[in-house]
Design a protein around this motif. Sequence first.
Motif: not given
Length: 105
Positions: A43-52, A94-96, A99-105
Amino acid sequence: MLVLDYGSQYSQLIARRVREANVYCELVPGTTPWSELRGRAPAGLIRDLKLVLGDFPGDAPVFVALETSEGPKELRLGPAFRVQPVPDFFAEVKALLGEYAVGEP
């Protein structure tokens, strides 16, 4: 959620934090064939997120919002995963994740 373990201490830390948010999580060897992983429906993309996250080290904390069977949970990653919130970082997340996965400050 499956967390791929390549032998680093961070894999276990990530898995523990996900479990603390009451999300079922398994730590599996990083050498596990894709056919087996796909069959387990991660259900997740933890490995790719860790790399980013590793590409943009900085001082800003990272929060991950999770939807669980008990409702929404917020997970704050530890100091090893602090980032520099620059436009390229947000673009990669956002690419990973979408588009709506990031809440920018």
